[in-house]
Scaffold this motif. Structure first.
Motif, PDB file in Angstrom:
ATOM      1  N   GLN A 102     -31.422 -37.865  13.225  1.00 49.15           N
ATOM      2  CA  GLN A 102     -31.439 -39.323  13.252  1.00 49.15           C
ATOM      3  C   GLN A 102     -31.572 -39.887  11.847  1.00 49.15           C
ATOM      4  O   GLN A 102     -32.203 -39.295  10.978  1.00 49.15           O
ATOM      5  N   GLU A 103     -30.942 -41.043  11.660  1.00 43.00           N
ATOM      6  CA  GLU A 103     -31.001 -41.746  10.386  1.00 43.00           C
ATOM      7  C   GLU A 103     -32.352 -42.414  10.224  1.00 43.00           C
ATOM      8  O   GLU A 103     -32.973 -42.827  11.197  1.00 43.00           O
ATOM      9  N   SER A 104     -32.754 -42.553   8.974  1.00 47.28           N
ATOM     10  CA  SER A 104     -33.923 -43.350   8.642  1.00 47.28           C
ATOM     11  C   SER A 104     -33.525 -44.224   7.451  1.00 47.28           C
ATOM     12  O   SER A 104     -32.343 -44.406   7.198  1.00 47.28           O
ATOM     13  N   ALA A 105     -34.479 -44.721   6.713  1.00 41.86           N
ATOM     14  CA  ALA A 105     -34.207 -45.654   5.622  1.00 41.86           C
ATOM     15  C   ALA A 105     -34.193 -44.951   4.271  1.00 41.86           C
ATOM     16  O   ALA A 105     -34.785 -43.885   4.088  1.00 41.86           O
ATOM     17  N   CYS A 106     -33.504 -45.564   3.319  1.00 44.87           N
ATOM     18  CA  CYS A 106     -33.565 -45.197   1.900  1.00 44.87           C
ATOM     19  C   CYS A 106     -33.144 -43.754   1.607  1.00 44.87           C
ATOM     20  O   CYS A 106     -33.735 -43.088   0.758  1.00 44.87           O
ATOM     21  N   GLY A 107     -32.139 -43.269   2.326  1.00 45.23           N
ATOM     22  CA  GLY A 107     -31.634 -41.925   2.088  1.00 45.23           C
ATOM     23  C   GLY A 107     -32.347 -40.838   2.864  1.00 45.23           C
ATOM     24  O   GLY A 107     -32.082 -39.659   2.663  1.00 45.23           O
ATOM     25  N   TRP A 108     -33.246 -41.211   3.765  1.00 45.33           N
ATOM     26  CA  TRP A 108     -33.976 -40.236   4.573  1.00 45.33           C
ATOM     27  C   TRP A 108     -33.294 -40.091   5.927  1.00 45.33           C
ATOM     28  O   TRP A 108     -32.823 -41.064   6.512  1.00 45.33           O
ATOM     29  N   CYS A 109     -33.282 -38.870   6.428  1.00 50.40           N
ATOM     30  CA  CYS A 109     -32.871 -38.611   7.794  1.00 50.40           C
ATOM     31  C   CYS A 109     -33.722 -37.462   8.310  1.00 50.40           C
ATOM     32  O   CYS A 109     -34.450 -36.826   7.542  1.00 50.40           O
ATOM     33  N   LYS A 110     -33.644 -37.228   9.596  1.00 50.10           N
ATOM     34  CA  LYS A 110     -34.462 -36.195  10.227  1.00 50.10           C
ATOM     35  C   LYS A 110     -33.533 -35.309  11.038  1.00 50.10           C
ATOM     36  O   LYS A 110     -32.665 -35.810  11.753  1.00 50.10           O
ATOM     37  N   ASP A 111     -33.716 -33.993  10.926  1.00 47.60           N
ATOM     38  CA  ASP A 111     -32.883 -33.095  11.725  1.00 47.60           C
ATOM     39  C   ASP A 111     -33.426 -33.012  13.155  1.00 47.60           C
ATOM     40  O   ASP A 111     -34.479 -33.565  13.470  1.00 47.60           O
ATOM     41  N   LYS A 112     -32.692 -32.353  14.020  1.00 49.08           N
ATOM     42  CA  LYS A 112     -33.062 -32.312  15.439  1.00 49.08           C
ATOM     43  C   LYS A 112     -34.377 -31.585  15.703  1.00 49.08           C
ATOM     44  O   LYS A 112     -34.948 -31.713  16.773  1.00 49.08           O
ATOM     45  N   TRP A 113     -34.878 -30.851  14.714  1.00 46.64           N
ATOM     46  CA  TRP A 113     -36.155 -30.150  14.859  1.00 46.64           C
ATOM     47  C   TRP A 113     -37.312 -30.960  14.278  1.00 46.64           C
ATOM     48  O   TRP A 113     -38.443 -30.504  14.283  1.00 46.64           O
ATOM     49  N   GLY A 114     -37.011 -32.144  13.750  1.00 50.56           N
ATOM     50  CA  GLY A 114     -38.047 -33.020  13.234  1.00 50.56           C
ATOM     51  C   GLY A 114     -38.326 -32.900  11.749  1.00 50.56           C
ATOM     52  O   GLY A 114     -39.198 -33.580  11.228  1.00 50.56           O
TER      53      GLY A 114
END
Length: 159
Positions: A102-114
């Motif tokens: 999932q996308e987050s802010a300011c260039g951060w994202c999270k993979d499916k494992w968190g």
């Protein structure tokens, strides 16, 4: 076998091997090095289950531990991946997000494992390091983004 002096240990519910294989496919200088099975039953698994996975991400030694649901990841830990251009930024970001992340802010994202990832173009790092009004404009532009847009950062930097 030579063990690294320092290894990042990442706790997974039960998918350390899948995560390690994904990272090895997506990032250069990444590999699954070894898979170790539990020698007996343990609180969140059975004898023979995958217990730990030795792997590397962009040359960083890691150990994935299938420890069960007791702990979850947070943004307090992230991999920061510096990218050379928009194409490389897009490739990593899209691979993570498209694979259940999932996308987050300011260039951060999270993979499916968190696990959190900062996919950070070199252009942004350099703009922020410049300081002054140049850095402020780049920072303010970044604050409006999910995935970093290099052209927008460069335009903001120039004013």
């Amino acid at each position: 076998m030579t063990l690294p002096k320092n290894t990042i240990c990442l706790w997974y519910h039960s998918e350390a091997e899948a995560a390690a294989r994904f990272y090895a496919e997506v990032f250069p200088d990444s590999a699954v090095k070894a898979i170790h099975h539990a020698p007996s039953d343990y609180p969140s698994g059975k004898e023979g289950d995958v217990l730990t996975v030795e792997f590397s991400v962009l040359g960083i030694p890691c150990l994935g531990l299938n420890g069960g649901p007791a702990f979850t990841h947070s943004e307090a830990f992230s991999f920061q991946v510096s990218t050379e251009d928009q194409e490389e930024t897009d490739r990593y970001w899209n691979a993570i997000v498209a694979n259940g992340g999932q996308e987050s802010a300011c260039g951060w994202c999270k993979d499916k494992w968190g696990i959190s990832w900062q996919i950070t173009p070199r252009a942004l790092i350099e703009a922020l390091a410049a300081g002054g009004a140049e850095a402020k404009r780049a920072f303010e532009a970044m604050m409006t983004m999910h995935k970093i847009d290099v052209a927008t950062i460069e335009a903001a930097r120039k004013g």
